[in-house]
Design a protein around this motif. Structure first.
Motif, mmCIF file in Angstrom:
data_model
loop_
_atom_site.group_PDB
_atom_site.id
_atom_site.type_symbol
_atom_site.label_atom_id
_atom_site.label_comp_id
_atom_site.label_asym_id
_atom_site.label_seq_id
_atom_site.Cartn_x
_atom_site.Cartn_y
_atom_site.Cartn_z
ATOM 1 N N THR A 179 0.824 -1.205 0.000
ATOM 2 C CA THR A 179 0.000 0.000 0.000
ATOM 3 C C THR A 179 0.857 1.254 0.000
ATOM 4 O O THR A 179 0.666 2.166 -0.823
ATOM 5 N N TYR A 180 1.827 1.313 0.897
ATOM 6 C CA TYR A 180 2.646 2.520 1.017
ATOM 7 C C TYR A 180 3.526 2.729 -0.212
ATOM 8 O O TYR A 180 3.716 3.859 -0.658
ATOM 9 N N ARG A 181 4.057 1.644 -0.759
ATOM 10 C CA ARG A 181 4.877 1.791 -1.966
ATOM 11 C C ARG A 181 4.030 2.216 -3.158
ATOM 12 O O ARG A 181 4.486 2.999 -3.998
ATOM 13 N N SER A 182 2.814 1.705 -3.257
ATOM 14 C CA SER A 182 1.950 2.107 -4.369
ATOM 15 C C SER A 182 1.536 3.570 -4.241
ATOM 16 O O SER A 182 1.260 4.235 -5.247
ATOM 17 N N ILE A 183 1.506 4.085 -3.009
ATOM 18 C CA ILE A 183 1.159 5.491 -2.792
ATOM 19 C C ILE A 183 2.313 6.414 -3.166
ATOM 20 O O ILE A 183 2.120 7.439 -3.816
ATOM 21 N N VAL A 184 3.529 6.061 -2.767
ATOM 22 C CA VAL A 184 4.668 6.978 -2.961
ATOM 23 C C VAL A 184 5.362 6.810 -4.307
ATOM 24 O O VAL A 184 6.168 7.659 -4.679
ATOM 25 N N THR A 185 5.080 5.732 -5.041
ATOM 26 C CA THR A 185 5.765 5.548 -6.322
ATOM 27 C C THR A 185 5.421 6.671 -7.293
ATOM 28 O O THR A 185 4.266 7.119 -7.350
ATOM 29 N N PRO A 186 6.403 7.157 -8.051
ATOM 30 C CA PRO A 186 6.103 8.186 -9.057
ATOM 31 C C PRO A 186 5.472 7.615 -10.316
ATOM 32 O O PRO A 186 5.051 8.370 -11.192
ATOM 33 N N TYR A 187 5.395 6.293 -10.417
ATOM 34 C CA TYR A 187 4.868 5.653 -11.621
ATOM 35 C C TYR A 187 3.355 5.474 -11.536
ATOM 36 O O TYR A 187 2.789 5.337 -10.457
ATOM 37 N N LYS A 188 2.733 5.440 -12.692
ATOM 38 C CA LYS A 188 1.315 5.124 -12.768
ATOM 39 C C LYS A 188 1.129 3.618 -12.611
ATOM 40 O O LYS A 188 1.852 2.832 -13.195
ATOM 41 N N LEU A 189 0.150 3.236 -11.815
ATOM 42 C CA LEU A 189 -0.149 1.827 -11.603
ATOM 43 C C LEU A 189 -1.563 1.525 -12.084
ATOM 44 O O LEU A 189 -2.486 2.298 -11.826
ATOM 45 N N SER A 190 -1.716 0.403 -12.762
ATOM 46 C CA SER A 190 -3.042 -0.024 -13.200
ATOM 47 C C SER A 190 -3.793 -0.642 -12.027
ATOM 48 O O SER A 190 -3.213 -1.314 -11.183
ATOM 49 N N TYR A 191 -5.096 -0.388 -11.966
ATOM 50 C CA TYR A 191 -5.906 -0.961 -10.898
ATOM 51 C C TYR A 191 -6.047 -2.469 -11.023
ATOM 52 O O TYR A 191 -6.258 -3.162 -10.025
ATOM 53 N N PHE A 192 -5.951 -2.999 -12.248
ATOM 54 C CA PHE A 192 -6.243 -4.407 -12.453
ATOM 55 C C PHE A 192 -5.081 -5.209 -13.031
ATOM 56 O O PHE A 192 -5.184 -6.422 -13.155
ATOM 57 N N SER A 193 -3.976 -4.552 -13.392
ATOM 58 C CA SER A 193 -2.814 -5.272 -13.912
ATOM 59 C C SER A 193 -1.877 -5.593 -12.741
ATOM 60 O O SER A 193 -0.929 -4.844 -12.459
ATOM 61 N N LEU A 194 -2.164 -6.697 -12.064
ATOM 62 C CA LEU A 194 -1.448 -7.028 -10.836
ATOM 63 C C LEU A 194 0.033 -7.253 -11.075
ATOM 64 O O LEU A 194 0.880 -6.697 -10.360
ATOM 65 N N MET A 195 0.387 -8.061 -12.059
ATOM 66 C CA MET A 195 1.791 -8.404 -12.274
ATOM 67 C C MET A 195 2.617 -7.179 -12.662
ATOM 68 O O MET A 195 3.750 -7.028 -12.215
ATOM 69 N N HIS A 196 2.052 -6.314 -13.491
ATOM 70 C CA HIS A 196 2.780 -5.102 -13.867
ATOM 71 C C HIS A 196 3.050 -4.237 -12.642
ATOM 72 O O HIS A 196 4.147 -3.686 -12.474
ATOM 73 N N SER A 197 2.057 -4.120 -11.774
ATOM 74 C CA SER A 197 2.231 -3.316 -10.558
ATOM 75 C C SER A 197 3.267 -3.939 -9.635
ATOM 76 O O SER A 197 4.106 -3.229 -9.062
#
Length: 329
Positions: free
Chosen positions: A140-158
């Protein structure tokens, strides 16, 4: 045994509660995590090679200032970073609470509140909560602070962005993140031993407004201990575990897995990052090291960033506990 209708009603109620809760809390949690993770050293730092490392990150000292900064730079998408891991962790914790402990409310990994269902229930919820909370906090915290865009449904890419190859190949490495398990354990022990003892002493028998006021005061004073732990958990959770210290996660992905660089080049904002992060080549070495270096480099006030948020959570927890005991009387 609950009837099918009761289970359906419970499922609908929890689903609606989850949707409303996430819509409100995810942006607030994102601002809180960014504020506490933001690295603001008091003086110029030297990198591992001894060169001057001039910190150019933003100086944001308020919760609402960070909330505005997130919106101004990344928009609504930035406000809802961390939505999916928060939702998944909440569903897992709530499913455990409902299925194993017969609870009827939403559970969360962000604050360790044990469920009062006897000694075994409290112990089970505490241990299970900690086991879920640690990887959930990391993702959760890494997904919040990352400067990259993350897909809501592409788990492996995230996961390829949030985790290093070492962490993906050996997931248990997340539990070995220096200092993080100790900080989480201290949070659980404080909730299990200290706060629950006072809660049972003051609220379980002969409930009075005076006793409730004393317990609220204890929750408020607990901020002295719990807020620094929450800040340290935030800073330790975003610290990634590398097999090779010379490369960051993205560079390792390109080198080890032959992924094209452009797949990781989509930033949330091309011109400016929301916060500044500590250099990955100079990590915290453990719980005590993290505590000392935060004070030495950023000042003791850093340990109490957004302390009032922790206090409000404590007051809300006290009110919920009082309502639960009143309902059982």
């Amino acid at each position: 045994m609950s009837s099918a209708g009761e289970l359906l009603f419970l499922g609908i109620t929890l689903s609606l509660s989850l949707a409303v809760s996430l819509a409100i809390t995810v942006p607030l949690t994102g601002a809180l995590v960014r504020l506490r993770a933001n690295y603001n050293p008091k003086a110029l730092q030297l990198d591992p090679e001894g060169n001057v490392n001039v910190h150019t990150g933003p100086i944001v000292t308020s919760f609402f200032g960070m909330l505005r900064r997130v919106y101004n730079i990344e928009g609504f998408a930035g406000l809802y970073k961390g939505l999916m891991p928060t939702a998944l962790a909440t569903i897992v914790m709530t499913g455990f609470a409902v299925g194993a402990l017969d609870s009827r409310g939403l559970a969360s990994h962000t604050r360790i509140d044990t469920i009062d269902t006897g000694v075994l229930g409290v112990l089970a919820s505490g241990i299970f909560g900690m086991l879920v909370a640690l990887p959930a906090a990391i993702l959760t915290y890494r997904s919040i602070v990352t400067p990259y865009k993350l897909s809501y449904f592409s788990l492996m890419h995230s996961l390829r962005i949030l985790l290093t190859p070492t962490e993906r190949r050996r997931p248990w490495t997340l539990y070995l993140t220096p200092g993080l398990l100790a900080a989480e354990l201290l949070q659980v022990l404080y909730a299990l031993v200290v706060l629950r003892s006072f809660r049972n002493l003051l609220l379980s028998n002969n409930f009075t407004p005076f006793k409730f006021g004393i317990y609220v005061g204890i929750e408020m004073l607990s901020v002295i201990i719990t807020c620094p732990l929450e800040v340290m958990v935030t800073k330790l959770a975003i610290q990634r575990n590398h097999a090779t210290a010379e490369y960051n996660s993205v560079e390792q992905e390109v080198e080890d897995d032959a992924i094209e660089a452009h797949e990781y080049s989509e930033y949330s904002n091309q011109e400016e990052d929301v916060i500044g992060l500590r250099h990955e080549k100079d990590p915290y070495l453990g719980f005590v090291d993290c505590f000392k270096r935060i004070i030495d480099e950023e000042g003791w006030q850093t340990l109490y960033r957004a302390w009032w948020v922790t206090m409000l959570a404590g007051i809300a927890s006290a009110a919920a506990a009082a309502a639960q005991y009143q309902g059982n009387m």
